[in-house]
Design a protein around this motif. Structure first.
Motif, PDB file in Angstrom:
ATOM      1  N   ASN A 199       0.829  -1.188  -0.085  1.00 49.44           N
ATOM      2  CA  ASN A 199      -0.035  -0.040  -0.056  1.00 49.44           C
ATOM      3  C   ASN A 199       0.655   1.232   0.003  1.00 49.44           C
ATOM      4  O   ASN A 199       0.588   2.250  -0.773  1.00 49.44           O
ATOM      5  CB  ASN A 199      -0.969  -0.039   1.279  1.00 49.44           C
ATOM      6  N   ILE A 200       1.978   1.312   1.015  1.00 44.90           N
ATOM      7  CA  ILE A 200       2.607   2.496   1.070  1.00 44.90           C
ATOM      8  C   ILE A 200       3.472   2.681  -0.319  1.00 44.90           C
ATOM      9  O   ILE A 200       3.690   3.726  -0.937  1.00 44.90           O
ATOM     10  CB  ILE A 200       3.727   2.323   2.250  1.00 44.90           C
ATOM     11  N   VAL A 201       3.954   1.547  -0.823  1.00 48.04           N
ATOM     12  CA  VAL A 201       4.746   1.790  -2.273  1.00 48.04           C
ATOM     13  C   VAL A 201       3.880   2.379  -3.417  1.00 48.04           C
ATOM     14  O   VAL A 201       4.427   2.936  -4.185  1.00 48.04           O
ATOM     15  CB  VAL A 201       5.282   0.292  -2.394  1.00 48.04           C
ATOM     16  N   GLY A 202       2.464   1.766  -3.381  1.00 48.60           N
ATOM     17  CA  GLY A 202       1.822   2.081  -4.148  1.00 48.60           C
ATOM     18  C   GLY A 202       1.507   3.807  -4.264  1.00 48.60           C
ATOM     19  O   GLY A 202       1.471   4.234  -5.113  1.00 48.60           O
ATOM     20  N   VAL A 257      -6.981  -1.057  -5.420  1.00 50.00           N
ATOM     21  CA  VAL A 257      -7.151  -0.042  -6.194  1.00 50.00           C
ATOM     22  C   VAL A 257      -5.932   0.863  -6.294  1.00 50.00           C
ATOM     23  O   VAL A 257      -5.791   1.263  -7.598  1.00 50.00           O
ATOM     24  CB  VAL A 257      -8.256   0.847  -5.262  1.00 50.00           C
ATOM     25  N   LEU A 258      -5.010   1.146  -5.529  1.00 50.49           N
ATOM     26  CA  LEU A 258      -4.102   1.954  -5.601  1.00 50.49           C
ATOM     27  C   LEU A 258      -3.027   1.583  -6.710  1.00 50.49           C
ATOM     28  O   LEU A 258      -2.568   2.036  -7.674  1.00 50.49           O
ATOM     29  CB  LEU A 258      -3.262   1.933  -4.307  1.00 50.49           C
ATOM     30  N   TRP A 259      -2.763   0.302  -6.983  1.00 55.76           N
ATOM     31  CA  TRP A 259      -2.059  -0.316  -7.779  1.00 55.76           C
ATOM     32  C   TRP A 259      -2.564  -0.402  -9.205  1.00 55.76           C
ATOM     33  O   TRP A 259      -1.803  -0.216 -10.267  1.00 55.76           O
ATOM     34  CB  TRP A 259      -1.508  -1.642  -7.424  1.00 55.76           C
ATOM     35  N   VAL A 260      -4.062  -0.414  -9.118  1.00 56.81           N
ATOM     36  CA  VAL A 260      -4.494  -0.238 -10.667  1.00 56.81           C
ATOM     37  C   VAL A 260      -4.103   1.318 -10.975  1.00 56.81           C
ATOM     38  O   VAL A 260      -4.014   1.601 -12.163  1.00 56.81           O
ATOM     39  CB  VAL A 260      -6.139  -0.686 -10.411  1.00 56.81           C
ATOM     40  N   VAL A 261      -4.400   2.378 -10.064  1.00 59.96           N
ATOM     41  CA  VAL A 261      -4.200   3.706 -10.455  1.00 59.96           C
ATOM     42  C   VAL A 261      -2.654   3.811 -10.845  1.00 59.96           C
ATOM     43  O   VAL A 261      -2.376   4.437 -11.683  1.00 59.96           O
ATOM     44  CB  VAL A 261      -4.490   4.461  -9.312  1.00 59.96           C
ATOM     45  N   VAL A 262      -1.556   3.140 -10.081  1.00 58.31           N
ATOM     46  CA  VAL A 262      -0.369   3.176 -10.470  1.00 58.31           C
ATOM     47  C   VAL A 262      -0.205   2.548 -11.711  1.00 58.31           C
ATOM     48  O   VAL A 262       0.600   3.059 -12.673  1.00 58.31           O
ATOM     49  CB  VAL A 262       0.446   2.239  -9.515  1.00 58.31           C
ATOM     50  N   ALA A 263      -0.737   1.492 -12.039  1.00 53.66           N
ATOM     51  CA  ALA A 263      -0.618   1.055 -13.521  1.00 53.66           C
ATOM     52  C   ALA A 263      -1.161   1.896 -14.511  1.00 53.66           C
ATOM     53  O   ALA A 263      -0.569   1.907 -15.546  1.00 53.66           O
ATOM     54  CB  ALA A 263      -1.550  -0.546 -13.608  1.00 53.66           C
ATOM     55  N   VAL A 264      -2.022   2.558 -14.358  1.00 51.34           N
ATOM     56  CA  VAL A 264      -2.715   3.412 -15.458  1.00 51.34           C
ATOM     57  C   VAL A 264      -1.824   4.852 -15.552  1.00 51.34           C
ATOM     58  O   VAL A 264      -1.495   5.178 -16.627  1.00 51.34           O
ATOM     59  CB  VAL A 264      -4.157   4.160 -14.943  1.00 51.34           C
ATOM     60  N   LEU A 265      -1.278   5.235 -14.356  1.00 47.13           N
ATOM     61  CA  LEU A 265      -0.001   6.152 -14.447  1.00 47.13           C
ATOM     62  C   LEU A 265       0.971   5.756 -15.368  1.00 47.13           C
ATOM     63  O   LEU A 265       1.883   6.508 -15.852  1.00 47.13           O
ATOM     64  CB  LEU A 265       0.350   6.666 -13.029  1.00 47.13           C
ATOM     65  N   PHE A 266       1.584   4.555 -15.018  1.00 48.15           N
ATOM     66  CA  PHE A 266       2.682   3.916 -15.723  1.00 48.15           C
ATOM     67  C   PHE A 266       2.432   4.081 -17.128  1.00 48.15           C
ATOM     68  O   PHE A 266       3.359   4.528 -17.832  1.00 48.15           O
ATOM     69  CB  PHE A 266       2.937   2.668 -15.244  1.00 48.15           C
ATOM     70  N   VAL A 267       1.422   3.631 -17.699  1.00 50.72           N
ATOM     71  CA  VAL A 267       0.975   3.500 -18.946  1.00 50.72           C
ATOM     72  C   VAL A 267       0.892   4.796 -19.557  1.00 50.72           C
ATOM     73  O   VAL A 267       1.678   5.145 -20.709  1.00 50.72           O
ATOM     74  CB  VAL A 267      -0.082   2.734 -19.419  1.00 50.72           C
ATOM     75  N   ALA A 268       0.242   5.775 -19.020  1.00 48.86           N
ATOM     76  CA  ALA A 268      -0.066   7.173 -19.411  1.00 48.86           C
ATOM     77  C   ALA A 268       1.158   7.969 -19.413  1.00 48.86           C
ATOM     78  O   ALA A 268       1.498   8.790 -20.412  1.00 48.86           O
ATOM     79  CB  ALA A 268      -0.997   7.969 -18.243  1.00 48.86           C
ATOM     80  N   THR A 269       2.327   7.533 -18.542  1.00 47.72           N
ATOM     81  CA  THR A 269       3.599   8.436 -18.549  1.00 47.72           C
ATOM     82  C   THR A 269       4.741   7.741 -19.067  1.00 47.72           C
ATOM     83  O   THR A 269       5.987   7.952 -19.082  1.00 47.72           O
ATOM     84  CB  THR A 269       4.014   8.991 -17.133  1.00 47.72           C
TER      85      THR A 269
END
Length: 295
Positions: A199-202, A257-269
């Motif tokens: 969670n914290i890493v996310g 949920v956090l890691w889904v958001v992280v995955a989206v940011l990874f792809v977007a950036t």
């Protein structure tokens, strides 16, 4: 001796920062861990929370970077309004999706509880920003992240920082009933420790994106505070009735949920999380060049 110390700090600033941050915080947290009489327990808890910021100040002063430049990031409010919106909206999005996830799993949520928590949200946000999490950011994002990104990719730098940041919390777990981003858990620590770290890493990845895109520690403080506040006040369940099982479920769903958001940011950036492509020139020069500004 003083010169040798400065040379060590210049050669290994991040390692020196991590060691000092842990030392300050973990020694201070002996008070609550040992259940010392008040006000020593509470005072130790508060001082420990400032360990990363104090460590960053000392390491910056001992090294060749400018204390003034480091401090300027902390109060840098001159960023595009959309980033203030992002810093507040992403935590709200995470808690909203968490609530949906809880409902899907059969937890009875009650959105009608939220309007009555406005004053609690405001008080929590201010207190968390000052002493409950936001006060850590001058160290984690103000020093460690930009230094790590000089040597590693944003993903690798964030993974390193995220794990160190997560493990930094461990002494607080030793006190028994602990608070993790506002969620009280009385269950055994071992089964949930791994999820807590994830969670914290996310959260670290989201804060990397916010910091890289703005160069402002202030925005990282706002986002960090937003996560803690949203988790502690905006899950639409009666706060006094959240059981150990509920807390664990909330933690797991929030982490997913956090890691889904992280995955989206990874792809977007494209895996950069705002590094270089969105970071303005003044910020990239803050830690990549030796400053001539007098400390």
């Amino acid at each position: 001796m003083n010169q040798q110390l400065r040379e060590i700090v210049d050669a290994h600033p991040v390692a020196a920062f991590f060691v000092l941050a842990y030392a300050i915080s973990w020694v201070a947290w002996l008070g609550p861990i040992l259940d010392l009489a008040e006000p020593f327990g509470t005072l130790g808890y508060l001082i420990g929370g400032f360990g990363p910021a104090l460590a960053a100040l000392v390491i910056t002063w001992l090294g060749s970077d400018s204390v003034r430049a480091w401090a300027r990031q902390i109060v840098d409010w001159r960023v595009a309004p959309r980033w203030y919106l992002a810093a507040l909206a992403v935590p709200l999005l995470v808690v909203a999706l968490t609530s949906v996830g809880l409902a899907v799993l059969g937890t009875s949520i009650d959105p009608g509880l939220l309007p009555g928590r406005v004053s609690l949200v405001i008080v929590s946000f201010v207190s968390i920003a000052l002493v409950g999490g936001g006060n850590e950011e001058p160290g984690w994002r103000g020093l460690a992240l930009p230094k790590l990104q000089e040597q590693y990719t944003p993903v690798s730098a964030t993974l390193i920082l995220g794990v160190v940041w997560a493990l930094w919390h461990l002494p607080l777990l030793a006190t028994g009933a602990t608070e993790f981003h506002g969620l009280v858990s009385f269950v055994e620590l071992a089964p949930t420790t791994g999820v807590r770290i994830l969670n914290i890493v996310g959260v670290a990845f989201v804060l990397t994106w916010i910091y890289n895109a703005t160069g402002s520690v202030l925005l990282a403080i706002i986002a960090h505070t937003g996560f803690n506040t949203a988790n502690s006040t905006l899950v639409p369940l009666p706060l006094e009735a959240i059981s150990a099982g509920d807390s664990t479920t909330i933690l797991v769903v929030t982490t997913v949920v956090l890691w889904v958001v992280v995955a989206v940011l990874f792809v977007a950036t494209r895996g950069q999380f705002g590094y270089e492509t969105e970071l303005d020139e003044a910020t990239t020069q803050t830690y990549s060049h030796r400053s001539e500004v007098q400390k």
